[in-house]
Design a protein around this motif. Structure first.
Motif, PDB file in Angstrom:
ATOM      1  N   THR A 147       0.825  -1.205   0.000  1.00  0.00           N
ATOM      2  CA  THR A 147       0.000   0.000   0.000  1.00  0.00           C
ATOM      3  C   THR A 147       0.861   1.256   0.000  1.00  0.00           C
ATOM      4  N   ALA A 148       1.906   1.259   0.818  1.00  0.00           N
ATOM      5  CA  ALA A 148       2.763   2.449   0.935  1.00  0.00           C
ATOM      6  C   ALA A 148       3.395   2.829  -0.397  1.00  0.00           C
ATOM      7  N   LYS A 149       3.710   1.840  -1.234  1.00  0.00           N
ATOM      8  CA  LYS A 149       4.366   2.160  -2.499  1.00  0.00           C
ATOM      9  C   LYS A 149       3.417   2.807  -3.517  1.00  0.00           C
ATOM     10  N   ALA A 243      12.074 -10.249 -12.681  1.00  0.00           N
ATOM     11  CA  ALA A 243      11.147  -9.124 -12.769  1.00  0.00           C
ATOM     12  C   ALA A 243       9.768  -9.487 -12.245  1.00  0.00           C
ATOM     13  N   TYR A 244       9.400 -10.751 -12.358  1.00  0.00           N
ATOM     14  CA  TYR A 244       8.098 -11.191 -11.848  1.00  0.00           C
ATOM     15  C   TYR A 244       8.002 -10.940 -10.353  1.00  0.00           C
ATOM     16  N   TRP A 245       9.011 -11.388  -9.608  1.00  0.00           N
ATOM     17  CA  TRP A 245       8.992 -11.181  -8.158  1.00  0.00           C
ATOM     18  C   TRP A 245       9.217  -9.712  -7.810  1.00  0.00           C
ATOM     19  N   ASP A 246      10.034  -9.033  -8.580  1.00  0.00           N
ATOM     20  CA  ASP A 246      10.271  -7.607  -8.318  1.00  0.00           C
ATOM     21  C   ASP A 246       8.976  -6.809  -8.377  1.00  0.00           C
ATOM     22  N   SER A 247       8.046  -7.242  -9.216  1.00  0.00           N
ATOM     23  CA  SER A 247       6.816  -6.471  -9.415  1.00  0.00           C
ATOM     24  C   SER A 247       5.950  -6.422  -8.160  1.00  0.00           C
ATOM     25  N   PHE A 248       6.165  -7.346  -7.230  1.00  0.00           N
ATOM     26  CA  PHE A 248       5.376  -7.373  -6.005  1.00  0.00           C
ATOM     27  C   PHE A 248       5.910  -6.416  -4.941  1.00  0.00           C
ATOM     28  N   ASN A 249       7.158  -6.006  -5.074  1.00  0.00           N
ATOM     29  CA  ASN A 249       7.837  -5.262  -4.021  1.00  0.00           C
ATOM     30  C   ASN A 249       8.076  -3.811  -4.426  1.00  0.00           C
ATOM     31  N   PRO A 250       8.246  -2.911  -3.452  1.00  0.00           N
ATOM     32  CA  PRO A 250       8.556  -1.523  -3.798  1.00  0.00           C
ATOM     33  C   PRO A 250       9.864  -1.422  -4.579  1.00  0.00           C
ATOM     34  N   ALA A 252      13.247   0.810  -5.940  1.00  0.00           N
ATOM     35  CA  ALA A 252      14.144   1.768  -5.292  1.00  0.00           C
ATOM     36  C   ALA A 252      13.583   3.183  -5.381  1.00  0.00           C
ATOM     37  N   ALA A 253      13.002   3.530  -6.531  1.00  0.00           N
ATOM     38  CA  ALA A 253      12.428   4.864  -6.697  1.00  0.00           C
ATOM     39  C   ALA A 253      11.242   5.077  -5.769  1.00  0.00           C
ATOM     40  N   GLN A 254      10.426   4.046  -5.607  1.00  0.00           N
ATOM     41  CA  GLN A 254       9.288   4.165  -4.693  1.00  0.00           C
ATOM     42  C   GLN A 254       9.753   4.269  -3.245  1.00  0.00           C
ATOM     43  N   LEU A 255      10.747   3.464  -2.881  1.00  0.00           N
ATOM     44  CA  LEU A 255      11.273   3.523  -1.515  1.00  0.00           C
ATOM     45  C   LEU A 255      11.846   4.898  -1.206  1.00  0.00           C
ATOM     46  N   ALA A 256      12.441   5.531  -2.198  1.00  0.00           N
ATOM     47  CA  ALA A 256      13.020   6.862  -1.996  1.00  0.00           C
ATOM     48  C   ALA A 256      11.949   7.893  -1.665  1.00  0.00           C
ATOM     49  N   LYS A 257      10.698   7.607  -2.061  1.00  0.00           N
ATOM     50  CA  LYS A 257       9.610   8.564  -1.827  1.00  0.00           C
ATOM     51  C   LYS A 257       8.770   8.229  -0.595  1.00  0.00           C
ATOM     52  N   ILE A 258       8.939   7.027  -0.037  1.00  0.00           N
ATOM     53  CA  ILE A 258       8.154   6.660   1.143  1.00  0.00           C
ATOM     54  C   ILE A 258       8.718   7.388   2.360  1.00  0.00           C
ATOM     55  N   ASP A 259       7.966   8.337   2.861  1.00  0.00           N
ATOM     56  CA  ASP A 259       8.424   9.186   3.961  1.00  0.00           C
ATOM     57  C   ASP A 259       7.285   9.347   4.968  1.00  0.00           C
ATOM     58  N   ALA A 276      11.233  -9.346   6.287  1.00  0.00           N
ATOM     59  CA  ALA A 276      11.045  -8.131   7.078  1.00  0.00           C
ATOM     60  C   ALA A 276      12.288  -7.265   7.053  1.00  0.00           C
ATOM     61  N   LEU A 277      13.460  -7.900   7.194  1.00  0.00           N
ATOM     62  CA  LEU A 277      14.700  -7.134   7.202  1.00  0.00           C
ATOM     63  C   LEU A 277      15.091  -6.657   5.806  1.00  0.00           C
ATOM     64  N   MET A 278      14.656  -7.363   4.766  1.00  0.00           N
ATOM     65  CA  MET A 278      14.891  -6.870   3.410  1.00  0.00           C
ATOM     66  C   MET A 278      14.088  -5.591   3.172  1.00  0.00           C
ATOM     67  N   HIS A 279      12.811  -5.596   3.574  1.00  0.00           N
ATOM     68  CA  HIS A 279      12.021  -4.363   3.470  1.00  0.00           C
ATOM     69  C   HIS A 279      12.706  -3.226   4.224  1.00  0.00           C
ATOM     70  N   TYR A 280      13.151  -3.536   5.430  1.00  0.00           N
ATOM     71  CA  TYR A 280      13.770  -2.511   6.272  1.00  0.00           C
ATOM     72  C   TYR A 280      15.054  -1.974   5.638  1.00  0.00           C
ATOM     73  N   THR A 281      15.959  -2.874   5.260  1.00  0.00           N
ATOM     74  CA  THR A 281      17.254  -2.428   4.743  1.00  0.00           C
ATOM     75  C   THR A 281      17.123  -1.743   3.389  1.00  0.00           C
ATOM     76  N   GLU A 282      16.197  -2.206   2.561  1.00  0.00           N
ATOM     77  CA  GLU A 282      15.996  -1.555   1.271  1.00  0.00           C
ATOM     78  C   GLU A 282      15.455  -0.139   1.453  1.00  0.00           C
ATOM     79  N   HIS A 283      14.536   0.023   2.400  1.00  0.00           N
ATOM     80  CA  HIS A 283      14.030   1.377   2.651  1.00  0.00           C
ATOM     81  C   HIS A 283      15.130   2.271   3.206  1.00  0.00           C
ATOM     82  N   MET A 284      15.918   1.750   4.152  1.00  0.00           N
ATOM     83  CA  MET A 284      16.983   2.550   4.748  1.00  0.00           C
ATOM     84  C   MET A 284      18.073   2.879   3.723  1.00  0.00           C
ATOM     85  N   ALA A 285      18.232   2.039   2.717  1.00  0.00           N
ATOM     86  CA  ALA A 285      19.257   2.289   1.701  1.00  0.00           C
ATOM     87  C   ALA A 285      18.817   3.334   0.678  1.00  0.00           C
ATOM     88  N   ASN A 286      17.509   3.494   0.509  1.00  0.00           N
ATOM     89  CA  ASN A 286      17.014   4.366  -0.565  1.00  0.00           C
ATOM     90  C   ASN A 286      16.290   5.619  -0.084  1.00  0.00           C
TER      91      ASN A 286
END
Length: 609
Positions: A147-149, A243-250, A252-259, A276-286
């Motif tokens: 939803t956030a993305k 790319a199939y699995w990538d489509s389900f996840n935020p 990098a550009a979307q993570l950069a805007k989640i604030d 859970a930690l992948m979501h966390y680290t990807e958001h913190m990285a972007n």
């Protein structure tokens, strides 16, 4: 190994509503007004079914919280009652195609836009003040990120708990699938709850045993179970991250805007900790600096359902009362802070909170990386006898100049583990019968006894030079603490399909009988005080379990392979001469350090860089 059943395959365990009675008992039912059958319209005309809970004394518009679930909305009745009684409007909502909602359920794919529409619809209701957040774990944690993305303007905060990350830990971990996929898909088939079928452990064990013992193709397991699934067949067509699995996840550009304020929660024994930690680290990285400053992380000594209802006992281990957080109160404090301008929750003393068992204390750090105070390598040493736990090799501080190679045999036709796997083991974190029984099928290494109490906290890493005599195989690497009395405690594990040794996005057959470097750098987070006199145990073996997709080492499409195409195949682990092996980091007494454990193994790295 039985560990697979308890950890690697724990995705989306759904009985998270059980055990809420203690917290829900604080709720006076007279304090809540209830409305069933509320219809939430979506942009394509589909209507979702919601149950609405409001404070009985509500006069002014309040923040709204909702959970979006495939597990039938009424299963979260207790949570909804609690939050409505404590000053929030709460809605439990069936996802599209489940419960009383219209449409067709397509796991993971649909929740992003639907979540966006729910947020904006709630924000316009007279009982809502325009601030909307979400509650939930596992699937209901994933759909918060989805939803956030989509950036709904009125989404004011999320609290994703035990959130899977598509392609990382669901529906396969590190590109290795598990038959639990069809169990979960059966649970979420149709509109009604299939909880009795899902919860019949004997039935599922019998079906998984049929596939395992008869060496049937994994990709047919949905038909063997009796529930042919187009969704499952779509999943097995994508055996690696793409790319199939990538489509389900935020992105990098979307993570950069989640604030927005985010509270990520997971457990050391949570099967969805990698996600859970992948979501966390990807958001913190972007993300921006402002967004990162609003993102908090909690890692407790919990399994998957324990991330919502912590328990003081788990798998043969007992934890102090401090480990049993009141999650309802924590969420309430979070929303009072982020949605009502209240005080910051007292528990959130720093950006990262993690629980160190044995020390039985919550510790804090500025970042996840800062949890690890120092790193120190250990190296493998052996007389060539490490295939047996009683003649194990060593994990030592110095490189060995005389270590011999170690070898173990993986026979895909070996089904001796089936009887063990079929038995539920309540003390799964302390049981070591599998390690003792699998002589010749694994490699085992022990460190020297610790000279003083040492805190370990962070991620293990393991690097090894190995040769195989087949084009592929699956590895499982586990780290344990072995106490002075010989008892064992599981700490962390990683797994790898050899063809993905260089990248989880690219498959490369293994050249036979050629030294290749394998880097295991996806261990789960661990935090435990290792007592003086304890040792570390490293076990390297193949994945050969009822609860894992079997690799017959043929080098083709693993899910299509059967026992008819293979003869016993050998995977040879060739030991060390130099490169770092198990890294431990410690501080001198008194121990206030956090540990770091880094690469656990090496093989002649001075010669084969």
């Amino acid at each position: 190994m039985h560990l697979g059943k308890n950890f690697a395959l724990a995705f989306l365990l759904v009985f998270s509503s059980l055990g809420f009675a203690a917290e829900a008992s604080k709720t006076d039912a007279a304090d809540v007004d209830f409305q069933w059958g509320v219809k939430v319209p979506l942009r394509d005309g589909v209507k979702l079914n919601a149950t609405l809970y409001r404070p009985h004394t509500q006069k002014d518009a309040l923040p709204c919280i909702f959970t979006l679930t495939p597990y039938i909305a009424q299963s979260y009745h207790d949570r909804a009652m609690y939050f409505a009684a404590h000053g929030f409007v709460f809605a439990t909502i069936d996802v599209r195609g489940r419960g009383n909602s219209e449409g067709e359920f397509t796991p993971l794919l649909q929740e992003a836009k639907d979540g966006h529409d729910i947020v904006e619809w709630l924000a316009q209701q007279p009982y809502c003040n325009g601030k909307v957040s979400m509650w939930g774990g596992s699937y209901a944690g994933y759909d918060q990120w989805a939803t956030a993305k989509e950036f709904p303007p009125h989404l004011a905060s999320i609290v994703p708990v035990a959130s899977p990350y598509a392609g990382i830990d669901f529906p396969r971990r590190n590109n290795i699938a598990y038959p639990y996929d069809v169990q979960w898909l059966t649970f979420t088939s149709g509109h009604a709850s299939q909880d009795k079928i899902f919860g019949d452990g004997k039935f599922w064990t019998a079906k998984f045993s049929e596939v395992f013992l008869q060496h049937l193709a994994f990709n047919n397991i949905d038909k063997i179970i009796g529930n042919p699934s187009p969704i499952f067949q779509s999943w097995v067509q994508h055996p690696m991250r793409d790319a199939y699995w990538d489509s389900f996840n935020p992105t990098a550009a979307q993570l950069a805007k989640i604030d927005l304020p985010i509270l990520t929660i997971t457990g050391q024994y949570d099967g969805d900790q990698p996600g859970a930690l992948m979501h966390y680290t990807e958001h913190m990285a972007n993300a921006s600096e402002h967004a990162k400053a609003q993102h908090y992380l909690i890692i407790g000594p919990w399994d998957h359902p324990g991330t919502r209802t912590p328990q003081a006992e788990l798998g043969g281990l007992k934890f102090a009362a401090a480990s049993v957080l009141d999650m309802n109160r924590l969420h309430e404090d979070w929303w009072n802070w982020t949605l009502k301008s209240g005080a910051k929750p007292a528990f959130l003393k720093n950006a990262v909170a993690y629980y160190v068992s044995v020390a039985e204390q919550w510790r804090y750090a500025d970042t996840l990386a800062a949890v690890t105070a120092e790193q120190r390598p250990l190296y493998l040493g052996s007389a060539g006898t490490a295939a047996d736990v009683f003649t194990a090799g060593s994990l030592q501080a110095e490189k060995s100049v005389s270590a011999k190679s170690d070898t173990y045999l993986y026979d895909p036709l070996d089904v001796s583990s089936a009887a063990r796997d079929a038995v539920d083991v309540p003390n799964s974190l302390t049981d070591q019968r599998s390690v003792i029984a699998d002589s010749g099928k694994q490699l085992v290494y022990h460190s020297a006894p610790f000279e003083y109490d040492t805190d370990l906290a962070g991620f293990f890493r393991f690097s090894a030079w190995m040769t195989l005599d087949q084009p592929d195989t699956d590895f499982h690497v586990v780290v344990y603490e072995i106490a002075a009395d010989g008892s064992s405690v599981y700490l962390s594990d990683d797994q790898m399909r050899a063809r993905y040794r260089e990248s989880d996005r690219s498959a490369k057959p293994v050249p036979k009988n050629t030294l290749q470097k394998y880097d295991f750098d996806h261990f789960t987070f661990a935090a435990r005080q290792i007592r003086k006199g304890s040792r570390l145990r490293l076990v390297i073996s193949s994945m050969n379990s009822l609860f894992s997709e079997k690799n017959y080492n043929a080098g083709g499409v693993v899910g299509e392979e059967t026992g008819k195409m293979r003869v016993p195949s050998r995977s040879s682990c060739i030991t060390i001469r130099s490169m770092p092996a198990c890294c431990i980091y410690r501080s001198p007494p008194p121990i206030i350090s956090r540990r770091a454990l880094s690469s656990i193994a090496s093989r002649r790295s001075d010669e084969y860089r």
